[in-house]
Design a protein around this motif. Structure first.
Motif: not given
Length: 594
Positions: A134-145
């Motif tokens: 299925g379509p990908a969903r964002e599960v994690y986000r950060s301003n650092e690498p």
């Protein structure tokens, strides 16, 4: 010419396969003249070229079931792009994951019913997950690498998703330090954190999950004792077991044997590798026979055979197995004979014992004109590895010195971290000490010394010709950092984070005193030797604008220099382009030195 034939000698990366379809392999090779992806069916022996990119493709993998081939397509050379897929037998290609934006790849991992992809852009770093196609969903986000599996790995990444797909490991720098990342394991379906590992002030790198479905052991590398060592982290219990090995140098986990009973380890001592099998039950360590040289990576096949990518300073790269047989024979003419590398030690001004390699045009004679060839990184090292450009200089009559200056990897945490907050000083001192030692040995002629390097090596080159103009008859600065402040503004997000780590958690503008002393553009008026520049138009690591700032200031003095601009990014994957570049360098050296 002999040196051109070395560039054209075919080489490849290690073939990649999925654990669910091990007879369907994918590898990148320069056989077509530009690095492209190839499919290889071990059952039939059939091979075919998959991609035909003008820039070149080096990162690809089979899909989990072996029915398709996935690769990261970069259209300009700036290393950003998207994942594409086509059938293993050929056909139409399409986007592999819906919902994942264009950006810089931070890894791709596959397991039953799930795919995870990391991507970075000017908005930050994110992990996307696709379930059951299925379509990908964002599960994690950060301003650092944040990266899938924590290290820059190509092909079928074994450190991201566990064998059954129930766990996802990411390496992160959310404590503010890309050079010393931590690990986090999450449930990719619920986004819940399952486990954390942080060794303050030292790095942790995820290497490979156990191949046994349901086994939640993850092999990782740590530096608690100062040198890289393997460990096992069992997510089912939370227990971490640091493997005790009485060995000098780095030891890193490469892969598991299929039943999960043993680990394949890669041991590095002074720029040369060997492979080891470690029995987890007994602690028994067995050496896998290989010749001295560099082993880029190694994998265990389902039948227990080990495949690895091997090369030496005088011998081109080959794919071998643990019997010594050549696994993948490429189409093309092998390289002519080349000169071996000599391992080398000397003292720097502090009294430290520095290691490196040198190569000479013959076993006797000298002193020779010398190229001090500075490696990039800086967290990298010179090894006993195949470098046609080095051999081109040797063919032209030069000795070549390669110094693993402070800041290089492979010599312990303290040596590597010596540059933090002190860039551009220790490296220069160590390179200059290496030149003095080669002169004292009668190998190098001090009146015909060239400083050269790419990337961070280009940065050191420009510092050398500006701060030590009496040492060098000319300089060769490949994709250099010439204006550190401007470079930071134009870099990819990951490279900006790397610069902050090198500068002790600060941006270049936060350290004005250091920049006054270690930014090459501040010394451009002191340059006396002619300089050759090679700059990529779409470079996201050492960007075009900042390099041209330096060139333009040199030109304003009407100082002798030559400029070669190529149309892609940090490094071209086109063999003819590399030959053109080296031909121009050799011509420049001939006119500068004679």
């Amino acid at each position: 010419m002999t040196w051109e034939r070395r560039f054209r000698a075919p080489i490849s990366f290690l073939p990649e396969w999925s654990p669910d379809a091990p007879d369907r392999c994918v590898y990148a090779s320069n056989e077509p003249g530009v690095w492209q992806l190839h499919a290889w069916d071990l059952t039939t022996g059939e091979r075919r070229q998959v991609t035909d990119s003008a820039v070149g493709v080096v990162d690809g993998t089979p899909t989990l079931d072996g029915s398709g081939i996935v690769w990261f397509e970069d259209e300009t050379g700036d290393e950003s792009g998207r994942w594409l897929v086509e059938s293993f037998s050929g056909g139409d290609r399409r986007a592999f994951l819906d919902g994942v934006p264009h950006g810089w790849s931070e890894g791709l991992a596959q397991a039953p019913g799930i795919v995870a992809a990391g991507i970075s852009d000017r908005g930050g770093f994110a992990i996307h997950v696709s379930l059951d196609g299925g379509p990908a969903r964002e599960v994690y986000r950060s301003n650092e690498p944040v990266r899938i599996g924590s290290i820059e790995a190509r092909g079928f990444v074994r450190a991201g998703l566990s064998a059954d797909g129930s766990l996802l490991c990411v390496g992160h720098s959310e404590h503010g330090d890309l050079m010393h990342p931590a690990l986090r394991v999450v449930d990719p379906r619920s986004d819940a954190t399952v486990g954390e590992q942080l060794d303050p002030g030292t790095p942790l790198y995820a290497r490979c999950w156990s191949p046994v479905p349901g086994d939640q052991r993850l092999a990782l590398d740590h530096e608690r004792e100062g040198e890289a060592r393997p460990a096992l982290w069992d997510l089912s219990t939370g227990e971490r077991r640091d493997l005790q090995l009485e060995l000098a140098g780095e030891v890193r986990a490469e892969d598991w044997w299929p039943d999960g009973s043993a680990l394949l380890l890669r041991h590095l001592v002074e720029g040369r590798h060997r492979l080891l099998r470690f029995e987890l039950g007994t602690g028994e360590l067995q050496t896998i026979p290989t010749e001295p040289g560099v082993i880029w990576n190694a994998r265990v096949r389902p039948d227990g055979r080990v495949w690895f990518l091997h090369e030496q300073g005088h011998r081109q790269r080959r794919v071998l197995d643990d019997t010594g047989a050549e696994v993948l024979e490429l189409h093309g003419v092998p390289s002519p004979a080349a000169r071996p590398y000599e391992s080398w030690h000397f003292k720097n001004p502090r009294g430290d014992r520095v290691h490196g390699f040198f190569a000479t045009p013959g076993d006797s004679g000298g002193p020779f004109p010398v190229v001090m060839y500075v490696h990039g990184g800086p967290t990298w090292l010179d090894m006993d590895r195949w470098q046609p450009e080095v051999q081109a200089y040797v063919d032209a009559g030069f000795a070549v010195g390669m110094v693993n200056y402070r800041g290089s990897t492979g010599y312990g945490r303290e040596w590597r971290d010596a540059l933090i907050g002190d860039i551009g000083g220790p490296e220069v001192d160590d390179v200059n000490a290496g030149l003095r030692d080669l002169v004292e040995r009668g190998i190098a002629d001090p009146g015909r010394a060239v400083i050269a390097g790419y990337s961070w090596g280009g940065y050191i080159t420009l510092l050398e010709v500006g701060k030590h103009p009496d040492l060098w008859v000319c300089g060769v600065a490949g994709v250099p950092v010439g204006d550190y402040l401007s470079a930071y503004d134009d870099e990819s997000p990951l490279l900006q984070a790397y610069d902050r780590a090198l500068l002790g958690g600060r941006t270049p503008s936060d350290v004005p005193e250091l920049m006054r002393e270690r930014n090459p553009i501040n010394f451009v008026d002191d340059v006396r030797a002619p300089v050759f520049f090679m700059i990529g138009e779409n470079d996201s690591r050492c960007p075009y604008r900042q390099a041209m700032n330096y060139v333009e200031k040199l030109a304003a003095r009407d100082h002798p220099h030559e400029l070669y601009v190529f149309s892609t990014g940090h490094s071209p994957f086109d063999v003819d382009e590399r030959i053109r570049q080296v031909r121009r360098i050799l011509d420049f050296l001939d006119r500068s030195i004679g």
